[in-house]
Structure formats: structure tokens, C-alpha cells
Design an enzyme around this catalytic site. Structure first.
Site, PDB file in Angstrom:
ATOM      1  CB  VAL A 129      -1.071  -0.091   1.177  1.00 28.68           C
ATOM      2  CG1 VAL A 129      -1.823   1.365   1.166  1.00 28.68           C
ATOM      3  CG2 VAL A 129      -1.899  -1.141   1.226  1.00 28.68           C
ATOM      4  N   GLY A 184       5.012   6.711 -19.919  1.00 28.34           N
ATOM      5  CA  GLY A 184       5.310   5.769 -18.943  1.00 28.34           C
ATOM      6  C   GLY A 184       4.763   6.102 -17.545  1.00 28.34           C
ATOM      7  CG  ASP A 198      -3.669   0.223  -7.725  1.00 36.14           C
ATOM      8  OD1 ASP A 198      -2.876  -0.743  -7.427  1.00 36.14           O
ATOM      9  OD2 ASP A 198      -3.352   1.153  -7.151  1.00 36.14           O
ATOM     10  CE  LYS A 202      -1.849   0.799  -4.236  1.00 34.23           C
ATOM     11  NZ  LYS A 202      -1.432   1.704  -5.261  1.00 34.23           N
ATOM     12  N   GLY A 309       7.430   2.968  -7.482  1.00 35.94           N
ATOM     13  CA  GLY A 309       8.672   3.270  -7.828  1.00 35.94           C
ATOM     14  C   GLY A 309       9.799   2.226  -7.226  1.00 35.94           C
TER      15      GLY A 309
HETATM   16  N1  HSE Z   1      -0.153   1.609 -10.121  1.00 40.81           N
HETATM   17  C1  HSE Z   1      -0.262   1.985  -9.020  1.00 40.81           C
HETATM   18  C2  HSE Z   1      -0.352   3.396  -9.008  1.00 40.81           C
HETATM   19  C3  HSE Z   1       1.179   1.824  -8.235  1.00 40.81           C
HETATM   20  O1  HSE Z   1      -0.448   4.090 -10.174  1.00 40.81           O
HETATM   21  O2  HSE Z   1      -0.045   4.074  -7.764  1.00 40.81           O
HETATM   22  C4  HSE Z   1       1.395   0.390  -7.573  1.00 40.81           C
HETATM   23  O3  HSE Z   1       0.454   0.059  -6.695  1.00 40.81           O
END
Ligand code: HSE
Length: 438
Positions: A129, A184, A198, A202, A309
Site C-alpha cells: 500500500v 510511462g 488498485d 489498497k 517506484g
Molecule cells: N499502479 C499504482 C499507482 C502503483 O498508479 O499508484 C502500484 O500500486
């Protein structure tokens, strides 16, 4: 070396993890006692950004999770399978687990934590997270004495980047998404990010820790940012708001009874939200993440930083490894699970349906430009006990009048019923956006 690591995956996070462990610069002397013993990869031929002895590399991931020499398995493969099966197998072989895998934990957490408790091993997931931001361990440890009231987070960098650019440049979602993909900042398949999935993974994990109960992921209400348009950003700005994709987990104030904390309801939801420009989360821009935690007696505390990252996420992974190593070293052979690191709750939290949410709404309507339309909207809302804070005709879009409404606090179910009636009105063309207001 005292502790042997089996690293599953040498992608972005795995590479960052290996780099920290090979040349630790942190202040823990313990980091020098951690050995990368085996590394599992899909291909041995791929060029790597980190130099590892070829003899520790293997494509046989099962051999790593069953290797009797290995103490801690670090799973940074991502995806559901084989990650889930490998984690379970490693637990069955007595390995402690460090994972960055939010998708696996949010779906299979109950199975994994039950197995871990039976096996007497830790499963730590700080990196799952908000990447490099320490929030899981602070919730478990530093804030553990508080009764958490709410967690409100910007936990997806991709959507925050897109919304920030829409706000700064006035562009439309689709165009900025394409550009973000070229640069990117967004994945080729952006679904998990832009549709809020996503963020839902989290917030389910954060809620589970903050409210000490299991969360069923399908009960997390989830909306992404595809419906947010440049027009909404502009109107929001005029009204004193910015639009953010918020992930929220909150106790239902009304359902609270002092006697039965476990039976109280939670709201757990992800959706684009109008956030007052003065709110601490309003100034979190670009790919950054932030999590605002509110509790008693603490009040508010906000965690801010890089949510993804290689280096930031690896920092979280290695801190979990170091935590396990430190506890094992202190406890020795007689080790029992340390309550500040383990997760032992078993009941499921009750999640309130979104129709029960009480919140303010923003809605944008396109209508025929004729007398009485605003009156009809007002009447429909009134009949469903929706009180309006403001209703303004903001201009025209082609032949159609554009009307923006902001409500006072209303029950979502009532608001939706009013919208159904409004949609059927002859004078109403469409309702291009419906957003909640913080
Ligand atoms: N894809 C996620 C984001 C990062 O854009 O924050 C990895 O959890």
C-alpha cells in the site's frame, strides 16, 4: 550471514530490493546479516540492472519456497498466480513472508493469514500500500492505541497524475491518459488504475488493519475516473474544489454502539470526489500518494510520499525484512509471534451498502433550454428529501443548457431515486457526471 532470503521476482521492486540488500546504507547493522540466498525469475537470460551470482538464480520458484535453508520469502512477482500459491506453500514450509502484492492480500488475505498463524510465521506487506510511504506498520504499531475513525487516501499515483494534469492543463481524460501511457506514467492496460481497482485493493488492506477485521473486497464500492471531464474540473475549481480519486474507510457514526464495536458498520469506498481546496489532500499532486488518518485521541495525521517506484517500494520491502529479522534475532528458538507484527483478527467487518452513505453530491445535467426545467429538477429532488445547496445554469453546451447542482448531505439512495426520475423528464437530455463532495 544469519538470515537467508528467497527473492521471488527481479522486476522493478525485486531489483530495488536486491540493490539495497547488496549495499545497505541504512543505519541497521542487521542489514549486513541478511543474505540474498536464492532469486527466482521467469528467464535467466534477461539482462538485469543488478549483479547477482548466477548460481543463486533459478526459474524453479517452488524450489525456493520449499528450500529448508531459507528463512524469509520475499514475493515481488505481482499478479494473483503463481504468487498466491507460492506464498501459501512457503508458509506451509515455515517461511516468513514479505510481499508487495496488494491484489493477493486484498483477495486472499484471510486464507494467507490463517495459514500464517497456524504455521507461526509473519506475513508483512508494507510495500503493498502506497509504495514507499510507511503506513501499515504505523497503523499497527504507533497508532495502535487509537480508535481510528477514518482513513482517507490518495493511493493511486496514475490517477492522481492524470487528474492533476487535467486540472493544470484543462485537457480531457482520454487525451491525457494516452499521453501518460506514452510517458510511462500509465500502464498499457490502465484498467486497474483508472477504474479504481488498485485503490480498492489498497483501501481494503488499510481498513482491515485500522479496524482490526477482515474485509470482503467485493463489498468495497469502487468507481474510477473515466467519467470525470474537463468541464467538471473547471466547475469544481469555480466552486472551490479540486477533484481527486479518494479511497475512504470510515466508521458509520450512526451505527456506533459502545457495547458492540464489532457489529458496527464501515463504509469502504473508492470514487472521484470534490475535495475543498483548503483540505490537506487537495494539494497532493502528480504521482504522489497521501493517507490522512483520523482517530481518537490522536486527531489527524497525514502520511505523504512516493506511492510507487523501485527505490521507494524496495525501502518498504527491506524494512519489513529487517523487522522480521530483528524480532527473530531477539526471540531466538523460543519464538512466538509478536503481536505488533502479526495479524490475528478473524471476524469480517460489516460494510454498509453505498445506498446508505450520507454525503454531499455534485451533479451536472444537460437539459433543453426552456422555462421550468430548473423548477422540475428542484421539485424531483425535494420529493426525495434531497436538499440543494446550489443550483446554477452555468452556460450552454451546443444547443443544451448545462446545469450544475450541489446538494447538502443526503442519503445516497434518496439521491439516486431522484436522479432516476430526473433522467425520465422530457426536458432532460443527460446527466454526464455525478460526483461526491468531501
Ligand atoms: N499502479 C499504482 C499507482 C502503483 O498508479 O499508484 C502500484 O500500486
Amino acid at each position: 550471514m544469519a538470515f537467508k532470503i528467497g527473492l521471488l521476482g527481479l522486476g522493478t521492486v525485486g531489483t530495488g530490493t536486491a540493490q539495497i540488500l547488496l549495499s545497505p546504507t541504512g543505519r541497521y547493522p542487521l542489514l549486513h546479516e541478511i543474505e540474498i540466498y536464492r532469486v527466482g525469475v521467469r528467464s535467466l537470460d534477461k539482462p538485469r540492472a543488478v549483479q547477482l551470482p548466477p548460481e543463486i538464480m533459478t526459474t524453479d520458484l517452488e524450489a525456493i519456497v520449499t528450500d529448508p535453508e531459507i528463512d524469509i520469502v520475499v514475493e515481488v512477482l505481482g499478479g494473483l498466480e503463481p504468487a498466491r500459491s507460492l506464498i501459501l506453500k512457503a508458509i506451509a514450509h515455515g517461511k516468513h513472508i514479505v510481499t508487495a502484492n496488494k491484489a493477493v492480500i486484498s483477495r486472499y488475505g484471510p486464507e494467507i493469514f490463517t495459514a500464517a498463524e497456524e504455521a507461526g510465521v509473519y506475513v508483512l506487506l508494507e510495500a503493498a500500500v502506497a509504495g514507499g510511504i510507511p503506513v501499515i506498520q504505523p497503523l499497527k504499531q504507533s497508532l495502535g492505541v487509537n480508535r481510528i475513525r477514518s482513513i482517507t487516501g490518495i493511493v493511486n499515483g496514475t490517477t492522481n497524475y492524470i487528474l492533476t494534469r487535467m486540472q493544470n492543463e484543462g485537457g480531457e481524460f482520454g487525451d491525457i491518459l494516452v499521453d501518460a501511457q506514452k510517458l510511462g506514467y500509465a500502464e498499457a492496460d490502465p484498467t486497474a488504475d483508472v477504474d479504481g481497482l488498485d485503490a480498492a485493493d489498497k483501501i481494503a488492506i488499510l481498513a482491515s488493519i485500522a479496524f482490526a477485521g477482515r474485509i470482503k473486497l467485493p463489498e468495497v464500492h469502487c468507481e474510477g475516473i473515466r467519467q470525470v471531464s474537463a468541464a467538471d474540473i473547471t466547475y469544481a475549481q469555480k466552486l472551490g474544489f479540486v477533484i481527486k480519486l479518494l479511497a475512504v474507510a470510515k466508521r458509520e457514526e450512526t451505527a456506533l454502539t459502545a457495547e458492540s464495536l464489532e457489529s458496527e458498520m464501515l463504509q469502504v469506498r473508492v470514487h472521484p470526489t470534490l475535495v475543498p481546496q483548503t483540505h490537506p489532500l487537495a494539494s497532493i499532486n502528480g504521482v504522489y500518494n497521501a493517507i490522512l488518518v483520523e482517530g481518537d485521541p490522536l486527531g489527524q495525521v497525514m502520511f505523504f510520499g512516493p506511492g510507487a517506484g523501485s527505490g521507494p517500494t524496495a525501502s518498504a520491502v527491506v524494512s519489513d525484512i529487517a523487522n522480521i529479522a530483528a524480532v527473530l534475532k531477539t526471540a531466538g528458538e523460543s519464538h512466538r509471534l509478536h503481536s505488533l507484527l502479526s495479524c490475528v483478527h478473524q471476524h469480517y467487518c460489516a460494510i454498509a451498502p453505498i445506498s446508505e452513505l450520507v454525503t454531499r453530491f455534485y451533479a451536472r445535467f444537460l437539459t433543453k433550454d426552456r422555462p421550468g426545467v430548473i423548477g422540475q429538477l428542484g421539485t424531483c429532488f425535494g420529493q426525495h428529501e434531497v436538499s440543494l445547496e446550489s443550483i446554477v445554469q452555468t452556460g450552454f453546451r451546443g444547443e443544451l443548457a448545462e446545469i450544475v447542482v450541489v446538494t447538502h448531505d443526503v442519503r445516497e439512495g434518496n439521491f439516486r431515486q431522484a436522479l432516476e426520475e430526473i433522467r425520465a423528464l422530457e426536458g432532460v437530455d443527460s446527466i454526464p457526471s455525478i460526483l461526491r463532495v468531501l
